[in-house]
Design a protein around this motif. Structure first.
Motif, PDB file in Angstrom:
ATOM      1  N   LEU A  33       0.859  -1.181   0.000  1.00  0.00           N
ATOM      2  CA  LEU A  33       0.000   0.000   0.000  1.00  0.00           C
ATOM      3  C   LEU A  33       0.893   1.227   0.000  1.00  0.00           C
ATOM      4  O   LEU A  33       1.768   1.367   0.857  1.00  0.00           O
ATOM      5  CB  LEU A  33      -0.901   0.008   1.243  1.00  0.00           C
ATOM      6  N   ILE A  34       0.674   2.115  -0.950  1.00  0.00           N
ATOM      7  CA  ILE A  34       1.528   3.289  -1.093  1.00  0.00           C
ATOM      8  C   ILE A  34       0.697   4.485  -1.509  1.00  0.00           C
ATOM      9  O   ILE A  34      -0.360   4.335  -2.145  1.00  0.00           O
ATOM     10  CB  ILE A  34       2.657   3.018  -2.113  1.00  0.00           C
ATOM     11  N   GLY A  35       1.168   5.656  -1.151  1.00  0.00           N
ATOM     12  CA  GLY A  35       0.476   6.887  -1.510  1.00  0.00           C
ATOM     13  C   GLY A  35       0.970   8.026  -0.643  1.00  0.00           C
ATOM     14  O   GLY A  35       1.757   7.814   0.288  1.00  0.00           O
ATOM     15  N   PRO A  36       0.534   9.244  -0.905  1.00  0.00           N
ATOM     16  CA  PRO A  36       0.982  10.391  -0.118  1.00  0.00           C
ATOM     17  C   PRO A  36       0.455  10.328   1.307  1.00  0.00           C
ATOM     18  O   PRO A  36      -0.469   9.566   1.618  1.00  0.00           O
ATOM     19  CB  PRO A  36       0.391  11.581  -0.877  1.00  0.00           C
ATOM     20  N   SER A  37       1.049  11.127   2.198  1.00  0.00           N
ATOM     21  CA  SER A  37       0.602  11.183   3.584  1.00  0.00           C
ATOM     22  C   SER A  37      -0.890  11.514   3.643  1.00  0.00           C
ATOM     23  O   SER A  37      -1.370  12.384   2.921  1.00  0.00           O
ATOM     24  CB  SER A  37       1.391  12.247   4.357  1.00  0.00           C
ATOM     25  N   GLY A  38      -1.605  10.781   4.508  1.00  0.00           N
ATOM     26  CA  GLY A  38      -3.029  11.032   4.667  1.00  0.00           C
ATOM     27  C   GLY A  38      -3.917  10.357   3.642  1.00  0.00           C
ATOM     28  O   GLY A  38      -5.128  10.575   3.623  1.00  0.00           O
ATOM     29  N   VAL A 157      -0.821 -14.343   7.959  1.00  0.00           N
ATOM     30  CA  VAL A 157      -0.876 -12.941   7.528  1.00  0.00           C
ATOM     31  C   VAL A 157       0.104 -12.121   8.358  1.00  0.00           C
ATOM     32  O   VAL A 157       0.166 -12.263   9.587  1.00  0.00           O
ATOM     33  CB  VAL A 157      -2.298 -12.359   7.689  1.00  0.00           C
ATOM     34  N   ILE A 158       0.872 -11.256   7.688  1.00  0.00           N
ATOM     35  CA  ILE A 158       1.794 -10.356   8.376  1.00  0.00           C
ATOM     36  C   ILE A 158       1.564  -8.936   7.878  1.00  0.00           C
ATOM     37  O   ILE A 158       1.518  -8.699   6.662  1.00  0.00           O
ATOM     38  CB  ILE A 158       3.266 -10.760   8.134  1.00  0.00           C
ATOM     39  N   LEU A 159       1.428  -7.997   8.799  1.00  0.00           N
ATOM     40  CA  LEU A 159       1.279  -6.579   8.483  1.00  0.00           C
ATOM     41  C   LEU A 159       2.600  -5.879   8.777  1.00  0.00           C
ATOM     42  O   LEU A 159       3.198  -6.082   9.841  1.00  0.00           O
ATOM     43  CB  LEU A 159       0.165  -5.953   9.319  1.00  0.00           C
ATOM     44  N   MET A 160       3.062  -5.047   7.838  1.00  0.00           N
ATOM     45  CA  MET A 160       4.343  -4.356   7.992  1.00  0.00           C
ATOM     46  C   MET A 160       4.136  -2.870   7.691  1.00  0.00           C
ATOM     47  O   MET A 160       3.874  -2.500   6.551  1.00  0.00           O
ATOM     48  CB  MET A 160       5.403  -4.973   7.074  1.00  0.00           C
ATOM     49  N   ASP A 161       4.235  -2.056   8.743  1.00  0.00           N
ATOM     50  CA  ASP A 161       3.943  -0.630   8.628  1.00  0.00           C
ATOM     51  C   ASP A 161       5.247   0.169   8.530  1.00  0.00           C
ATOM     52  O   ASP A 161       5.876   0.473   9.534  1.00  0.00           O
ATOM     53  CB  ASP A 161       3.124  -0.174   9.836  1.00  0.00           C
ATOM     54  N   PHE A 192       2.152  -4.582   3.200  1.00  0.00           N
ATOM     55  CA  PHE A 192       3.330  -3.754   3.477  1.00  0.00           C
ATOM     56  C   PHE A 192       2.995  -2.306   3.133  1.00  0.00           C
ATOM     57  O   PHE A 192       2.610  -2.005   2.000  1.00  0.00           O
ATOM     58  CB  PHE A 192       4.496  -4.262   2.614  1.00  0.00           C
ATOM     59  N   VAL A 193       3.133  -1.416   4.105  1.00  0.00           N
ATOM     60  CA  VAL A 193       2.879   0.008   3.876  1.00  0.00           C
ATOM     61  C   VAL A 193       4.204   0.740   3.708  1.00  0.00           C
ATOM     62  O   VAL A 193       5.146   0.540   4.491  1.00  0.00           O
ATOM     63  CB  VAL A 193       2.097   0.622   5.060  1.00  0.00           C
ATOM     64  N   THR A 194       4.300   1.562   2.673  1.00  0.00           N
ATOM     65  CA  THR A 194       5.500   2.368   2.453  1.00  0.00           C
ATOM     66  C   THR A 194       5.128   3.658   1.744  1.00  0.00           C
ATOM     67  O   THR A 194       4.046   3.772   1.166  1.00  0.00           O
ATOM     68  CB  THR A 194       6.544   1.590   1.619  1.00  0.00           C
ATOM     69  N   HIS A 195       6.040   4.634   1.825  1.00  0.00           N
ATOM     70  CA  HIS A 195       5.864   5.865   1.041  1.00  0.00           C
ATOM     71  C   HIS A 195       6.921   5.939  -0.054  1.00  0.00           C
ATOM     72  O   HIS A 195       6.999   6.925  -0.787  1.00  0.00           O
ATOM     73  CB  HIS A 195       5.991   7.101   1.953  1.00  0.00           C
ATOM     74  N   ASP A 196       7.731   4.871  -0.176  1.00  0.00           N
ATOM     75  CA  ASP A 196       8.877   4.856  -1.088  1.00  0.00           C
ATOM     76  C   ASP A 196       8.544   4.008  -2.316  1.00  0.00           C
ATOM     77  O   ASP A 196       8.387   2.785  -2.216  1.00  0.00           O
ATOM     78  CB  ASP A 196      10.090   4.293  -0.346  1.00  0.00           C
ATOM     79  N   MET A 197       8.456   4.638  -3.486  1.00  0.00           N
ATOM     80  CA  MET A 197       8.075   3.909  -4.699  1.00  0.00           C
ATOM     81  C   MET A 197       9.121   2.878  -5.091  1.00  0.00           C
ATOM     82  O   MET A 197       8.780   1.794  -5.575  1.00  0.00           O
ATOM     83  CB  MET A 197       7.848   4.903  -5.845  1.00  0.00           C
ATOM     84  N   ASP A 198      10.397   3.177  -4.898  1.00  0.00           N
ATOM     85  CA  ASP A 198      11.446   2.199  -5.228  1.00  0.00           C
ATOM     86  C   ASP A 198      11.283   0.936  -4.383  1.00  0.00           C
ATOM     87  O   ASP A 198      11.458  -0.181  -4.880  1.00  0.00           O
ATOM     88  CB  ASP A 198      12.833   2.804  -5.010  1.00  0.00           C
ATOM     89  N   GLU A 199      10.965   1.122  -3.108  1.00  0.00           N
ATOM     90  CA  GLU A 199      10.755  -0.020  -2.225  1.00  0.00           C
ATOM     91  C   GLU A 199       9.543  -0.830  -2.665  1.00  0.00           C
ATOM     92  O   GLU A 199       9.571  -2.063  -2.688  1.00  0.00           O
ATOM     93  CB  GLU A 199      10.573   0.470  -0.786  1.00  0.00           C
ATOM     94  N   ALA A 200       8.475  -0.132  -3.043  1.00  0.00           N
ATOM     95  CA  ALA A 200       7.261  -0.806  -3.505  1.00  0.00           C
ATOM     96  C   ALA A 200       7.538  -1.634  -4.756  1.00  0.00           C
ATOM     97  O   ALA A 200       7.116  -2.792  -4.855  1.00  0.00           O
ATOM     98  CB  ALA A 200       6.161   0.222  -3.778  1.00  0.00           C
TER      99      ALA A 200
END
Length: 386
Positions: A33-38, A157-161, A192-200
């Motif tokens: 899951l990725i996207g801008p803050s909020g 299931v594993i959640l990674m924030d 997996f939650v991230t704000h980094d597109m390269d990581e995604a």
């Protein structure tokens, strides 16, 4: 599988965080899951273990509505890794890793064995690390403990924030590689939650790009890179990544050239059966794969003939290991260089945990080049420059 059906989240002050979310997270895959803050990505993840309750809609795990499960029981069945690790400073590493198994009333021997197994799995010697405290570990080592603690109770299931965002770039890349390796072995359903597109792009089987509480685009990284849905997606991906992908599209990969259904056999096949299969497919060798389609080796007609009189033997007894393979998305030029360097008549293509997906042959390369050549001709059959 995790399924969101018409899920919305509205707080008491009227602020709408999620708007009618419909989403499937496939079993055994990493959904990022990725996207801008909020945008609602962390809220979406926290709905899965009921740290936040939806205002409407339903969430199911393996067909069961999580609203029907006791929240404490649910959370003990789901691994959870957070950005700031959250290790208990007064507990040893062994006790930190064994927290949930102890709550589930595992016996001491089983917990100790699981702790040692998981420490070894991430390259930390149990003899050295099980008795240490979190303050005695580096940031990268602590985050490794955070990851294996989430695995300790064997959750599906594993959640990674944003688990790696606080690490330095080198440690972060190492942990990303470690997660990819572990996932190939364990096949967990990871959100997996991230704000980094390269990581995604590096980690995801499926990227879910969100904005303002809605899904803007979801799909494999390659599809999103090649076919961004709108200007928001293009902007979030970034001009440089799109340019790099466009340049890459111009270069053929092994996926463009490989034969998708070459002659294969299970290791239990007898030698007479192998001979018949080769005759039917008009080939002089078979690739040997297990029931999970993992590549085990190859057997040639000459190896079969050498042992043909022994009816007790199977192809597993006479096959040879495959010394050279390439992974999916490898540039064709690299594959051709490998074939030339080692004088190979063919080259298997694999992905993940050595799963066999295709075969590069000299004939498949020639066919591809012929198609490209034909595509470069005009309607009158004349070649033209593009």
């Amino acid at each position: 599988m995790i399924r969101f059906t018409d899920v919305s989240k509205v707080y008491d002050d009227g602020h709408r965080v999620l708007n009618n979310l419909n989403l499937e997270m496939k079993e055994g895959e990493i959904t990022v899951l990725i996207g801008p803050s909020g945008c609602g990505k962390t809220t979406t993840m926290k709905l899965i273990n009921r740290l936040i309750a939806p205002s409407s809609g339903s969430i199911q795990i393996d067909g069961q509505d999580i609203a029907s499960i006791d929240p404490v029981e649910l959370r003990r069945r789901i691994g959870y890794v957070i950005q700031h690790i959250g290790l208990f400073p007064h507990m040893t590493i062994a006790k930190n890793v064994g927290v949930v198994p102890r709550l589930l009333k595992w016996d001491k021997a089983r917990i100790a064995a699981k702790v040692d197994e998981l420490l070894s799995m991430v390259g930390l010697d149990p003899q050295i690390y099980r008795g240490r405290y979190p303050s005695e570990l580096s940031g990268g080592q602590q985050q490794r403990i955070g990851v294996i603690r989430a695995l300790a109770a064997e959750p599906s299931v594993i959640l990674m924030d944003e688990p790696f965002s606080a690490l330095d770039p080198i440690s972060r890349e190492q942990l990303q590689d470690e997660l990819i390796r572990l996932q190939q072995e364990l096949k967990k359903t990871i959100v997996f939650v991230t704000h980094d597109m390269d990581e995604a792009i590096k980690l995801a089987d499926t990227i879910v790009l969100m904005n303002a509480g809605e899904i803007v685009q979801a799909g494999p990284p390659e599809r999103i890179l090649r076919h961004p849905a709108n200007d928001f997606v293009k902007s979030f991906i970034g001009k440089k990544r799109l340019q790099a992908e466009n340049r890459q599209e111009e270069r053929p990969t092994v996926d463009d050239v490989m034969v998708n259904q070459p002659a294969t056999a299970l290791p239990t096949r007898g030698l007479a059966e192998a001979m018949k299969m080769m005759e039917k497919r008009r080939v002089d060798s078979l690739l040997i794969v297990d029931k999970g389609n993992r590549l085990l080796g190859s057997v040639s007609i000459y190896r079969v003939l050498d042992h043909y009189g022994d009816e007790s033997k199977t192809v597993a007894d006479v096959m040879k290991s495959v010394e050279h393979v390439v992974r999916t998305n490898t540039p064709l030029s690299a594959a051709l260089h490998l074939m030339s360097e080692h004088q190979l008549s063919n080259l298997p293509v694999v992905r993940g945990d050595n799963e066999f997906v295709g075969l590069i042959t000299r004939g498949s390369v020639v066919s591809h080049l012929a198609d490209v050549y034909d595509a470069g001709r005009d309607s009158e059959g004349k070649a033209h420059v593009v």
